[in-house]
Design an enzyme around this catalytic site. Sequence first.
Site, PDB file in Angstrom:
ATOM      1  N   ASN A   1       5.471  10.250 -10.855  1.00 33.41           N
ATOM      2  CA  ASN A   1       6.570  10.001  -9.922  1.00 33.41           C
ATOM      3  C   ASN A   1       7.732   9.282 -10.620  1.00 33.41           C
ATOM      4  OD1 ASN A   1       8.211   9.515  -7.735  1.00 33.41           O
ATOM      5  ND2 ASN A   1       6.551   8.833  -6.403  1.00 33.41           N
TER       6      ASN A   1
ATOM      7  N   GLU B   1       0.834  -1.209   0.000  1.00 35.95           N
ATOM      8  CA  GLU B   1       0.000   0.000   0.000  1.00 35.95           C
ATOM      9  C   GLU B   1       0.868   1.259   0.000  1.00 35.95           C
ATOM     10  OE1 GLU B   1      -3.315   2.483   0.007  1.00 35.95           O
ATOM     11  OE2 GLU B   1      -3.181   0.366  -0.443  1.00 35.95           O
TER      12      GLU B   1
ATOM     13  N   TYR C   1      11.854   1.448  -9.256  1.00 39.43           N
ATOM     14  CA  TYR C   1      11.164   0.158  -9.329  1.00 39.43           C
ATOM     15  C   TYR C   1      11.605  -0.640 -10.552  1.00 39.43           C
ATOM     16  CZ  TYR C   1       8.014   2.237  -5.858  1.00 39.43           C
ATOM     17  OH  TYR C   1       7.485   2.839  -4.751  1.00 39.43           O
TER      18      TYR C   1
END
Length: 156
Positions: free
Chosen positions: A123, A82, A130
Amino acid sequence: MIRSAVPADVPVIHAMIRELAEYERALEEARASEEQLREALFGERPAAYAHLAEDAEGNPVGFALWFLNFSTWRGVHGVYLEDLYVRPTARGGGYGKALLTELARLCVERGYERLEWSVLNWNAPSIAFYESLGARPQSEWTVYRLTDDALKALGA
């Protein structure tokens, strides 16, 4: 160091959630209280879990808050991340990678086959981070959400 959160960590996790919401330009949407967080993480039936990243002096510098999901296609649980947040002064220190590594380790250890999360399209630093770890966007899926009045109307 990465460790599982304990009840005494709720105030610092709550503070970092608010810092993340401010970074994501949505502070007014971060309405969860410390008590709600405490119940979600440490109540009779925990709905979520958290890990903290600490610097060499033991100061909390980041956190990951996650919960289990389930894949009907694979027939096993997965982890939905989350929130992942590292305080600006600690970014670049390997804490975000360490938090994700710990969650990946838990997945492998427990037989979970997915570790998933969402990232805001604007972002770019997070997206690059990532992708450097091997994560790939699931561009064929669009996230939908019901909240507030629309949720109440449908549920009435």
